[in-house]
Enzyme design. Structure first.
Site, mmCIF file in Angstrom:
data_model
loop_
_atom_site.group_PDB
_atom_site.id
_atom_site.type_symbol
_atom_site.label_atom_id
_atom_site.label_comp_id
_atom_site.label_asym_id
_atom_site.label_seq_id
_atom_site.Cartn_x
_atom_site.Cartn_y
_atom_site.Cartn_z
ATOM 1 N N ASP A 165 35.650 46.864 39.553
ATOM 2 C CA ASP A 165 37.012 46.338 39.512
ATOM 3 C C ASP A 165 37.845 47.239 40.427
ATOM 4 O O ASP A 165 37.410 48.319 40.844
ATOM 5 C CB ASP A 165 37.562 46.290 38.088
ATOM 6 C CG ASP A 165 38.773 45.338 37.998
ATOM 7 O OD1 ASP A 165 39.314 44.935 39.051
ATOM 8 O OD2 ASP A 165 39.181 45.003 36.870
HETATM 9 C C1 BGC Z 1 41.776 42.918 38.032
HETATM 10 C C2 BGC Z 1 40.665 41.995 38.494
HETATM 11 C C3 BGC Z 1 41.041 41.398 39.808
HETATM 12 C C4 BGC Z 1 41.303 42.506 40.803
HETATM 13 C C5 BGC Z 1 41.663 42.002 42.180
HETATM 14 C C6 BGC Z 1 42.153 43.921 39.089
HETATM 15 O O1 BGC Z 1 43.299 44.607 38.721
HETATM 16 O O2 BGC Z 1 41.398 43.577 36.850
HETATM 17 O O3 BGC Z 1 40.444 40.994 37.527
HETATM 18 O O4 BGC Z 1 40.031 40.527 40.237
HETATM 19 O O5 BGC Z 1 42.374 43.287 40.324
HETATM 20 O O6 BGC Z 1 42.878 41.364 42.180
#
Ligand code: BGC
Length: 786
Positions: free
Chosen positions: A284
């Site tokens: 993530d």
């Molecule tokens: C989130 C993800 C997301 C990523 C990109 C993160 O903060 O937890 O779910 O895909 O950002 O936007």
């Protein structure tokens, strides 16, 4: 198979039109080409170490962080996988583009120096889509999302979100499907297979245990291996088995003391060795110890670190010998095996012309087919078209299409509830003016941390003399009252058990009371519509005649709701999360959102105190009352469940159990029914929930008097429980009861039984995987046992 209401033809039309698109999916192009993994290995063999490290580390944002070999950008994507540009040697791997998210493609609607717009469709949130219990519908939505990706030049979707709704206050529950792993897995699989049918990829996330948002980068989930395997991992495994997602995103949190993205037992042993996942594993965004030790993530089996250029630290780790070039090669190869399937690699040019009109129709249908009718006393609903409706509550103007953060979508418009109702009914104009004015004077610009931007108000108009008099005159002139209640939530924060959040605030409560009193004394009915991100308190619901759970139905929320209220679509949605009697009765309410152990003022440890007894598994086993049970939802018609039958019992390691029942529409109008199979296992060596969902199916649209036989196939792997001492999934011998039921409330339902003659070991697992930290006793963590 499934008889489709008029509007669905449009959705099918989309699918057919796409099948004839000029941009053929990768797998269909050249059947003689070597398998992607072999092609990727061959490519990796030609790359320099530096090039390989660039593949592993996503570019960051801002100046100096440009993706390598970006052929065509898409504004607003969440990230990229770097390419490689060495044309003199015939190597030209383009950057590929990664975009959120669970409720539709999240890209910017406008671009610098470009007059065109790039809107995407905002679909119903995950919790609502899952409430359809209709995997075909979810697959159609996925297909349309895949088409928008392809049209706009996005290669990999950062969705679906597949975390378990452990606790109703998780701020991100709206992105997720259910408290139950089977529903989560099947919905995730349907979404992935729809998206990937368009030659683009999907990323299931957040693997695993990201079930709260408070201090999400550092929180440590403590739980037993059985808890994680049976509840929090199983949905991911189902989606992998059924739909082969291109990618999986690991979660921010730790599990049992270690970041998930550093757990080799999770990323290598469980994901790849046990489940045979062959896709790429990404982090993530900015997760874990990426700023100091990204190599630990690669060593654990994570291929891609997003975003922010982890390359220098990986290089140093290589020099120190912590990381080997073989590990880098493996990760690079796994990444490239997917990159070479992508539209960018295949040099597809975006057309930028998705069929947003057809998708809006499908979004509306999906919303209406998924909404849940929770209460309908004295047939308060449906309302005749053109009924005179008094519509109350600022949420009818301030309608939420979805949650905030990366699960948001830049749609061209949102049909609010006021406009949706006005399209079908005669709506009281004075009240509309009143609420428009209240909204205009109370809306606030919210600029959240994670793109949670927009104007909205969290207040409801208090009862003053003006509103009192509007209520009194509406109760005389209008035929029915509809009260909209709304709740927003999003990424980065959890909700609270407080007035205005989990509970109604005073103004909302007074509105319900006062409108109900006035309308009831005039012999008229009151319906409450919940435009909410997740579960809220419903202890007030006996004051009103009807309650419709609309959740957040995307850009067509108002229209979809009008379809349900008018009966144009007979509601057939059912809950995929329990509505408890109050927050305190939730089994994890004592541990959520964690406790502060290190004294920094933030929770850092959550004990999974309820073990496998999450959601209905808890309420049914411990005999606790709920407001609305898991699986529950009313219809404007009635269904009779015929006698359940065991069609075949071939339960060996690879075998399955097949059940069936005939569902008859015994009411007055056409409708669909989602039937569920709950299994009660005999008491053996492992403690078992009273019932567990093991299969579900939905009928076609059945005309009054007509019937459909539904068949349910339960593979042995799904019937098995995890036996930690044995490192195995086992089915214990004995007599099992199967309830084919309209909801998890199985009281009064006659089960069919089947027997398992001897214990079956369905599969073996990695010894010691996901063990509790040394010195932490299982009993100290799992405090709730039957
Ligand atoms: C989130 C993800 C997301 C990523 C990109 C993160 O903060 O937890 O779910 O895909 O950002 O936007």
């Amino acid at each position: 198979m499934h008889t489709i209401p008029a509007m669905t033809t449009v959705a099918l039309g989309i699918t057919l039109a796409l099948a004839g698109c000029n941009q053929a999916p990768a797998d269909a192009t050249n059947h003689n080409a070597p398998a992607p993994r072999q092609q990727a290995d061959a490519l990796v063999a030609k790359l320099t170490l530096d090039e390989k490290l660039s593949l592993l580390s996503g570019p960051g944002y801002g100046p100096g962080a440009a993706p390598i070999n970006l052929k065509h950008d898409v504004a607003g994507v969440a990230g990229y996988i770097n390419g490689v540009h060495r044309p003199q040697d015939g190597i030209d791997i383009p950057t590929i583009k990664l975009a959120d998210g669970p409720a539709g493609l999240r890209i910017n609607a406008s671009r610098d120096n470009d007059p065109a717009s790039y809107y995407a469709t905002a679909w119903p949130i995950g919790s609502l889509l899952a409430s359809s219990w209709d995997v075909d519908l979810v697959r159609q939505v996925g297909t349309a999302i895949g088409e928008e990706m392809q049209q706009y030049g996005v290669d990999l979707l950062l969705a679906p979100g597949m975390n378990i709704q452990r606790n109703p206050l998780n701020g991100r529950n709206f992105e997720y499907y259910s408290e139950d792993p089977l529903v989560t897995g099947k919905m995730g699989a349907a979404m992935v297979s729809g998206v990937q049918s368009q030659g683009v990829g999907a990323t299931i996330k957040h693997f695993f245990g990201n079930n709260s948002e408070t201090n999400r980068h550092d929180i440590d989930d403590l739980g037993e291996a059985r808890t994680f395997r049976e509840i929090y991992l199983r949905g991911f495994q189902i989606a992998i088995d059924d739909a082969h997602p291109w990618a999986i995103m690991t979660s921010y949190n730790k599990v049992n003391g270690t970041y998930v993205n550093e757990r080799r037992d999770a990323l290598q042993q469980i994901l790849r060795d046990e489940w045979h996942f062959d896709g790429l594993v990404m982090s993530d965004w900015f997760a874990g110890d990426v700023k100091t030790a990204p190599q630990r993530q690669v060593m654990a089996g994570q291929d891609l670190i997003e975003p922010g250029n982890a390359k220098p630290l990986l290089q140093e780790a290589l020099k120190r010998g912590e990381l080997s070039e073989a590990q880098i090669n493996e990760a690079a190869s796994r990444i490239l095996a997917k990159v070479i399937k992508s539209p960018s690699y295949r040099r597809q040019t975006p057309n930028n012309q998705p069929d947003l009109t057809a998708h809006a129709r499908l979004s509306r249908l999906a919303g209406a087919e998924s909404m849940v009718l929770l209460r309908n006393e004295r047939n308060a609903l449906p309302l005749a078209s053109n009924s005179r409706v008094a519509s109350f509550g600022v949420n009818q103007i301030n309608t939420y299409k979805g949650g905030t953060g990366s699960g948001d979508v830049n749609a061209a418009k949102t049909v609010n509830i006021a406009d949706g109702l006005a399209g079908r009914f005669h709506v009281n104009q004075e009240l509309q003016r009143y609420y428009r004015a209240f909204y205009a004077s109370h809306k606030v610009f919210h600029e959240g941390k994670f793109g949670a931007r927009g104007h909205y108000t969290c207040e409801e108009a208090a009862l003053d003399a003006t509103l009192e008099s509007l209520i009194s005159s509406a109760a005389q002139q209008q035929e029915v009252a509809v009260i909209s209640i709304g709740r927003q939530a999003g990424e980065g924060a959890d909700r609270t058990d407080s007035k205005g959040d989990y509970r109604l605030n005073d103004a909302e409560m007074q509105l319900i009371e006062r409108v109900s009193a006035a309308f009831h004394s005039a012999g008229k009915k009151v319906v409450v519509v919940l435009n909410v991100n997740g579960v809220i308190d419903t202890s007030w619901s006996n004051k009103v005649d009807g309650v419709v759970l609309a959740y957040m139905a995307g850009q067509e929320t108002g229209n979809a709701l009008a379809d349900v209220l008018s009966g144009a679509i007979n509601p057939s949605g059912k809950l995929t999360q329990t509505f408890p009697t109050n927050y305190a009765s939730v089994p994890s309410s004592t541990t959520f959102p964690g406790r502060d152990e290190n004294g920094d003022g933030k929770p850092d440890r959550i004990d999974y105190n309820e073990g496998i007894y999450v959601g209905y598994r808890y309420y049914s086993t411990f005999g606790k009352a709920v407001a609305y049970p898991f699986g529950f939802g009313l219809s404007y018609t009635r269904f009779d469940y015929g006698e359940p039958r065991v069609v075949s019992n071939r339960l060996d390691e690879q075998g399955n159990l097949i059940l069936s029942a005939t569902i008859t529409n015994s009411g007055q109008v056409s409708g669909r029914e989602a039937a569920q199979v709950y299994i009660a296992a005999p008491q053996g060596t492992l403690s078992k929930p009273a019932i567990e969902l093991k299969a579900f199916a939905k009928t076609a649209l059945l005309a009054p008097g007509s019937a459909e036989q539904l068949t349910f196939t339960i593979p042995a792997s799904l019937l098995a429980s995890f036996a930690p001492q044995r490192n195995a999934w086992i089915i214990e011998p004995g007599s099992y009861r199967a309830y084919i039921a309209p909801s998890s409330d199985i009281h009064g339902i006659t089960p069919v039984t089947f027997t398992v003659a001897k214990e079956l070991v369905v599969s073996h697992t990695t010894p010691g995987a996901l063990a509790l930290p040394a010195g932490v006793a299982a009993k100290a963590v799992t405090t709730l046992t039957p």
